[in-house]
Design an enzyme around this catalytic site. Structure first.
Site, short mmCIF file in Angstrom:
data_model
loop_
_atom_site.label_atom_id
_atom_site.label_comp_id
_atom_site.label_asym_id
_atom_site.label_seq_id
_atom_site.Cartn_x
_atom_site.Cartn_y
_atom_site.Cartn_z
N HIS A 110 -10.01 18.96 -10.06
CA HIS A 110 -11.40 18.50 -10.13
C HIS A 110 -11.41 17.00 -9.95
O HIS A 110 -10.48 16.32 -10.38
CB HIS A 110 -12.03 18.89 -11.48
CG HIS A 110 -13.52 18.83 -11.45
ND1 HIS A 110 -14.23 17.67 -11.70
CD2 HIS A 110 -14.45 19.78 -11.17
CE1 HIS A 110 -15.53 17.92 -11.59
NE2 HIS A 110 -15.69 19.19 -11.27
N GLU A 158 -14.47 27.50 -11.23
CA GLU A 158 -14.50 28.58 -10.26
C GLU A 158 -13.48 29.68 -10.50
O GLU A 158 -13.66 30.80 -10.02
CB GLU A 158 -14.29 28.01 -8.84
CG GLU A 158 -15.24 26.90 -8.46
CD GLU A 158 -16.65 27.38 -8.22
OE1 GLU A 158 -17.12 28.26 -8.96
OE2 GLU A 158 -17.29 26.87 -7.29
#
Ligand code: ACO
Length: 362
Positions: free
Chosen positions: A245, A304
């Site tokens: 991320h 996700e």
């Protein structure tokens, strides 16, 4: 400067992402508190506080959102067959692009209702089934599941989808929200901002990741195949979907929120335990390999990874996962677009020219 890493490009009162502590706060309330107590429409009410004359933060938006779902279904009835036959996220983009543009509350509600209504319709059409009209009396999540399945979802399924939609509702200046704010800064309209946001969301580095997460789990197949498969993928220079991320240096708090939802689905007998077992083995192995692969960069599980399992367990096909993401993020996109229009300026950064210089005239 590459990728605007570390650059503050907007001021917002909507959400705060603390990448070091692994904390997400929306309008002063922690993600943990929101997923435990709120339905999606409650978070929408919170997000839109004072951004429209009609939204004071006190009056719940549930009834208005239900009515907007009914109105937006008319666009499904008149939708072009070619559009409905596109890949789900492309069909959603085209259907949203057909909606009237505007900056008002009615336009905003229509845009949040749109992915919730269009997504089940597109999925059912691909299965050769008719679209089911919304029931404005149901909660947003319950209605999405009913329009998908054709029958009333159970409470655990509704709670799991709410948990996901709330977790996805807003997340600082991510790529799609930034796209929405850039468009809104020109005063182009909320529909235009949302179409641009959807285009940015689609990519596999952003909201397109969860479908490929399932592809990866299917390709691995068994927990003891995880190590060789993941090692080979990293050796080929591939990115492992569902990990890493830009902001988080610790585990994405949304991953934990979604994992709790999966465990609840498991207890209700709505999740294949073997699937969760495989995912946990893949996660453990991927984290160990990534820490060796990029020791200087903390690459952790993001939203996700477990989203893929949750949406699969709820009956969404992997090709439509990005559309469900859009159904959650729509509330945040609209809030940011309105905030930008009301309080921001035209976004117009500079670029540094690195091309050839004009040769001086002889
Ligand atoms: N697998 C393998 N390597 C990775 C991964 C990954 N998942 N993520 C980052 N890296 C590597 C990069 O290749 C990069 O190495 P390089 O310099 O040799 O190319 C290095 O780690 C540093 O990467 P970052 O600076 O963290 O990358 P960035 O901030 O640009 O990207 C991103 C963040 C796009 C999310 C990235 O981690 C990624 O591609 N992850 C996989 C896709 C994914 O899961 N996307 C969903 C994100 S969550 C969301 O949008 C809701």
């Amino acid at each position: 400067m590459s990728g605007l890493d570390g650059v503050i490009a907007a001021e917002t009162a909507l959400s705060d992402v603390d990448g070091e502590a692994g904390r997400l706060v929306i309008r002063g309330r922690s993600l943990d508190e929101l997923v435990a107590h709120c339905r999606y429409e409650d978070v929408l009410t919170l997000l839109w506080t004072t951004l429209f004359p009609e939204s004071d933060g006190e009056k719940p938006l549930a009834g208005e959102l239900g009515a907007a779902r009914v109105r937006v279904f008319e666009y499904v009835r008149t939708a072009d067959a070619q559009v409905l036959a596109l890949a789900p996220v492309d069909a959603l983009r085209a259907l949203v692009a057909r909606l009237e543009d505007g900056t008002d509350f009615t336009t905003a509600l229509r845009l949040v209702a749109a992915p919730a209504v269009f997504t089940p319709a597109v999925i059912r059409r691909a299965r050769g089934l008719d679209a089911i009209p919304p029931d404005p009396g149901l909660s947003h999540a319950a209605d999405v599941l009913r329009m998908l399945q054709g029958n009333a979802p159970d409470l655990e399924q509704v709670a799991a989808l709410d948990r996901y939609l709330v977790s996805a509702s807003d997340h600082g200046l991510n790529a799609s929200t930034f796209a929405a704010r850039v468009i809104a800064s020109t005063h182009a309209g909320l529909t235009s901002a949302m179409v641009g946001a959807l285009c940015a969301l689609k990519g596999p580095l952003h909201g397109g990741a969860p479908g490929p997460v399932l592809d990866m789990l299917d390709a691995i197949g068994q927990p003891d195949e995880a190590k060789p498969w993941l090692e080979a993928a990293l050796a080929r220079g591939e990115r492992l979907m569902g990990f890493g991320h830009r902001i988080y240096r610790v585990r994405d708090p949304r991953a934990d929120a979604i994992k709790v939802g999966l465990e609840e689905l498991g207890r209700a007998g709505r999740l294949d335990p073997g699937r969760l077992h495989l995912a946990e083995a893949v996660e453990r192995t991927a984290l160990a390999l990534l820490s060796r692969h990029r020791p200087e960069r903390s690459l952790q599980t993001n939203l996700e990874f477990y989203t893929a399992l949750l949406l699969e367990a709820l009956g969404f096909p992997r090709q439509a996962f990005t559309c469900v993401f859009a159904a959650g993020r729509a509330g945040g996109w609209i809030a940011h677009a309105r905030e930008q229009m009301l309080r921001g300026r035209l976004i117009r950064p500079l670029s540094r020219y690195v091309g050839p210089r004009c040769s001086e005239a002889a």
